[in-house]
Scaffold this motif. Sequence first.
Motif, PDB file in Angstrom:
ATOM      1  N   THR A  12      52.520  41.039  35.418  1.00 40.59           N
ATOM      2  CA  THR A  12      53.482  40.187  36.143  1.00 40.59           C
ATOM      3  C   THR A  12      52.856  38.885  36.652  1.00 40.59           C
ATOM      4  OG1 THR A  12      53.023  41.524  38.083  1.00 40.59           O
ATOM      5  CG2 THR A  12      55.055  42.023  36.900  1.00 40.59           C
ATOM      6  N   ARG A  13      51.526  38.911  36.896  1.00 42.20           N
ATOM      7  CA  ARG A  13      50.896  37.683  37.412  1.00 42.20           C
ATOM      8  C   ARG A  13      50.768  36.597  36.345  1.00 42.20           C
ATOM      9  NH1 ARG A  13      45.795  40.163  40.334  1.00 42.20           N
ATOM     10  NH2 ARG A  13      46.239  41.758  38.804  1.00 42.20           N
ATOM     11  N   LEU A  14      51.055  36.971  35.088  1.00 36.02           N
ATOM     12  CA  LEU A  14      50.936  35.985  34.006  1.00 36.02           C
ATOM     13  C   LEU A  14      52.288  35.579  33.438  1.00 36.02           C
ATOM     14  CD1 LEU A  14      47.872  37.457  32.108  1.00 36.02           C
ATOM     15  CD2 LEU A  14      47.927  35.308  33.328  1.00 36.02           C
ATOM     16  N   GLY A 105      50.435  53.189  38.080  1.00 39.63           N
ATOM     17  CA  GLY A 105      49.091  52.815  38.509  1.00 39.63           C
ATOM     18  C   GLY A 105      47.997  53.194  37.521  1.00 39.63           C
ATOM     19  N   LEU A 106      46.802  52.625  37.785  1.00 36.12           N
ATOM     20  CA  LEU A 106      45.655  52.841  36.902  1.00 36.12           C
ATOM     21  C   LEU A 106      45.258  54.322  36.854  1.00 36.12           C
ATOM     22  CD1 LEU A 106      43.306  51.762  35.198  1.00 36.12           C
ATOM     23  CD2 LEU A 106      42.091  51.217  37.320  1.00 36.12           C
ATOM     24  N   GLY A 107      45.323  54.994  38.003  1.00 38.61           N
ATOM     25  CA  GLY A 107      44.964  56.418  38.042  1.00 38.61           C
ATOM     26  C   GLY A 107      45.867  57.213  37.110  1.00 38.61           C
ATOM     27  N   TYR A 166      39.788  43.716  44.546  1.00 37.25           N
ATOM     28  CA  TYR A 166      39.006  44.699  43.787  1.00 37.25           C
ATOM     29  C   TYR A 166      38.826  46.014  44.547  1.00 37.25           C
ATOM     30  CZ  TYR A 166      37.447  40.624  41.090  1.00 37.25           C
ATOM     31  OH  TYR A 166      37.400  39.497  40.314  1.00 37.25           O
ATOM     32  N   GLY A 167      38.304  47.001  43.810  1.00 35.61           N
ATOM     33  CA  GLY A 167      37.706  48.148  44.469  1.00 35.61           C
ATOM     34  C   GLY A 167      36.327  47.687  44.926  1.00 35.61           C
ATOM     35  N   ILE A 168      35.951  48.031  46.167  1.00 35.87           N
ATOM     36  CA  ILE A 168      34.659  47.564  46.707  1.00 35.87           C
ATOM     37  C   ILE A 168      33.826  48.786  47.089  1.00 35.87           C
ATOM     38  CG2 ILE A 168      33.559  46.236  48.594  1.00 35.87           C
ATOM     39  CD1 ILE A 168      35.052  44.398  46.676  1.00 35.87           C
ATOM     40  N   VAL A 186      36.250  51.790  48.160  1.00 26.27           N
ATOM     41  CA  VAL A 186      37.560  51.586  48.774  1.00 26.27           C
ATOM     42  C   VAL A 186      38.334  50.577  47.924  1.00 26.27           C
ATOM     43  CG1 VAL A 186      36.475  49.981  50.421  1.00 26.27           C
ATOM     44  CG2 VAL A 186      38.762  50.800  50.886  1.00 26.27           C
ATOM     45  N   GLU A 187      39.613  50.882  47.694  1.00 26.02           N
ATOM     46  CA  GLU A 187      40.411  50.011  46.830  1.00 26.02           C
ATOM     47  C   GLU A 187      41.000  48.851  47.633  1.00 26.02           C
ATOM     48  OE1 GLU A 187      40.564  49.963  43.678  1.00 26.02           O
ATOM     49  OE2 GLU A 187      42.305  48.746  43.198  1.00 26.02           O
ATOM     50  N   LYS A 188      40.773  47.648  47.164  1.00 27.28           N
ATOM     51  CA  LYS A 188      41.344  46.410  47.710  1.00 27.28           C
ATOM     52  C   LYS A 188      41.350  46.367  49.248  1.00 27.28           C
ATOM     53  CE  LYS A 188      43.935  45.426  43.530  1.00 27.28           C
ATOM     54  NZ  LYS A 188      43.923  46.607  42.695  1.00 27.28           N
ATOM     55  N   PRO A 189      40.143  46.405  49.859  1.00 28.73           N
ATOM     56  CA  PRO A 189      40.076  46.352  51.325  1.00 28.73           C
ATOM     57  C   PRO A 189      40.341  44.932  51.823  1.00 28.73           C
ATOM     58  CG  PRO A 189      37.880  46.238  50.402  1.00 28.73           C
ATOM     59  CD  PRO A 189      38.818  46.409  49.237  1.00 28.73           C
ATOM     60  N   ALA A 199      31.889  44.507  43.839  1.00 28.63           N
ATOM     61  CA  ALA A 199      33.202  44.928  43.347  1.00 28.63           C
ATOM     62  C   ALA A 199      33.078  45.807  42.107  1.00 28.63           C
ATOM     63  CB  ALA A 199      34.013  43.694  42.995  1.00 28.63           C
ATOM     64  N   ILE A 200      34.048  46.703  41.989  1.00 21.99           N
ATOM     65  CA  ILE A 200      34.139  47.527  40.783  1.00 21.99           C
ATOM     66  C   ILE A 200      34.761  46.639  39.707  1.00 21.99           C
ATOM     67  CG2 ILE A 200      35.178  49.574  39.749  1.00 21.99           C
ATOM     68  CD1 ILE A 200      35.517  50.718  42.582  1.00 21.99           C
ATOM     69  N   ILE A 201      34.057  46.494  38.594  1.00 16.47           N
ATOM     70  CA  ILE A 201      34.705  45.798  37.488  1.00 16.47           C
ATOM     71  C   ILE A 201      35.177  46.870  36.515  1.00 16.47           C
ATOM     72  CG2 ILE A 201      33.553  43.605  37.840  1.00 16.47           C
ATOM     73  CD1 ILE A 201      31.593  44.387  35.683  1.00 16.47           C
ATOM     74  N   GLY A 202      35.973  46.514  35.576  1.00 16.04           N
ATOM     75  CA  GLY A 202      36.688  47.559  34.824  1.00 16.04           C
ATOM     76  C   GLY A 202      35.888  48.356  33.826  1.00 16.04           C
ATOM     77  N   LEU A 225      49.072  55.204  41.971  1.00 15.11           N
ATOM     78  CA  LEU A 225      47.986  56.174  41.911  1.00 15.11           C
ATOM     79  C   LEU A 225      46.717  55.396  41.548  1.00 15.11           C
ATOM     80  CD1 LEU A 225      47.677  59.230  42.184  1.00 15.11           C
ATOM     81  CD2 LEU A 225      47.878  59.404  39.711  1.00 15.11           C
ATOM     82  N   GLN A 226      45.799  55.309  42.510  1.00 19.31           N
ATOM     83  CA  GLN A 226      44.616  54.466  42.329  1.00 19.31           C
ATOM     84  C   GLN A 226      43.445  55.287  41.814  1.00 19.31           C
ATOM     85  OE1 GLN A 226      44.561  51.337  42.416  1.00 19.31           O
ATOM     86  NE2 GLN A 226      46.371  50.746  43.611  1.00 19.31           N
ATOM     87  N   LEU A 227      42.804  54.799  40.765  1.00 18.11           N
ATOM     88  CA  LEU A 227      41.613  55.473  40.234  1.00 18.11           C
ATOM     89  C   LEU A 227      40.515  55.523  41.297  1.00 18.11           C
ATOM     90  CD1 LEU A 227      40.098  56.700  37.812  1.00 18.11           C
ATOM     91  CD2 LEU A 227      39.480  54.386  37.121  1.00 18.11           C
ATOM     92  N   THR A 228      40.376  54.443  42.041  1.00 16.19           N
ATOM     93  CA  THR A 228      39.296  54.344  43.036  1.00 16.19           C
ATOM     94  C   THR A 228      39.364  55.485  44.059  1.00 16.19           C
ATOM     95  OG1 THR A 228      39.355  51.965  42.770  1.00 16.19           O
ATOM     96  CG2 THR A 228      38.216  52.778  44.715  1.00 16.19           C
ATOM     97  N   ASP A 229      40.579  55.877  44.469  1.00 13.70           N
ATOM     98  CA  ASP A 229      40.705  56.945  45.477  1.00 13.70           C
ATOM     99  C   ASP A 229      40.108  58.255  44.950  1.00 13.70           C
ATOM    100  OD1 ASP A 229      41.969  55.055  46.991  1.00 13.70           O
ATOM    101  OD2 ASP A 229      44.005  55.790  46.609  1.00 13.70           O
TER     102      ASP A 229
END
Length: 289
Positions: A12-14, A105-107, A166-168, A186-189, A199-202, A225-229
């Motif tokens: 959506t951002r593009l 979500g990514l998860g 990012y996930g940090i 932590v996801e997007k703090p 940051a977690i890169i993909g 559903l976040q993968l980072t969690d």
Amino acid sequence: MKAVIPAAGLGTRLLPMTKVQPKEMMPVLNKPAIQYVVEEASHGGFDQILIITNRNKKIMEDHFDRNFELEMVLKKKGADKALKELEAIEGLADLFYLRQKEQKGLGDAVLIGEHFTSAESFAVLLGDDIIISDIPAIKQLWEAHLKVRAPVIGLEIVPEDHVERYGIVDPGEEIEPGLFKLNSVVEKPKKEDAPSQMAIIGRYILDPDIFTWLRESKSGVGGELQLTDSLARYINTKGLYGMIMKGHRVDIGSTSDWLKANLEVALLDPDIRPKVSEYFDELRSQGRI
Ligand code: G1P
């Protein structure tokens, strides 16, 4: 070895570029973004690749398939270089596709890969993060994984103002240069809550435990559903490691990022670089930048 490439996001951002064209098919210089990612996985030794798509991304499958009509035309013309390039794309890996039915979500996208990856450790490469490096980034992570015998994720230091994207991680102990045994993720703090600027890169090397945790997990940031969690659950069990990737990351997350990605990759090409610099000199001399 198996890799999963989640590429089902709506992009959506593009918009409006991504109204009918998948984000991952956006060109970065002369190739669609996803081709860089599939090449990285393939050159990194992952020969079985599952791409998570959605109902509007059929052209991604077509891109990696054969196109006999085109091949015939190129053969007739004697366009051997172009023909070789097509053959190289088709021969990258065994590609499999599954669709994410809803944007959860990514998860959720990674969870779709459960039966594909079976009981082995596997790689996850996000379809919109491109890492240009001599040693494929995912191979760097796999080698670290073989050392630590635990899941490993790719990291990059980002500006303070970008941590919210990012996930940090809280990097914890550096067990060898650039390789950390992580204390938390932590996801997007918010900037003020971020434990670091790492940051977690993909890029991820995970094992099947992640699926159990993803199934147990509730939706997180953004209602997704976040993968980072679920990654966080490794920390108190077998441990989670993070590695600063060697290479040059570009992402296509926004229109300006996408434009920069094109320029950066162009500057890495010895034939195109002088033309780009010349163009910028011209713009500067005309006072347009
Ligand atoms: C995803 C991950 C995030 C990671 C980022 C890297 O976020 O959830 O942890 O830092 O990719 O690109 P997304 O960009 O999908 O919002």
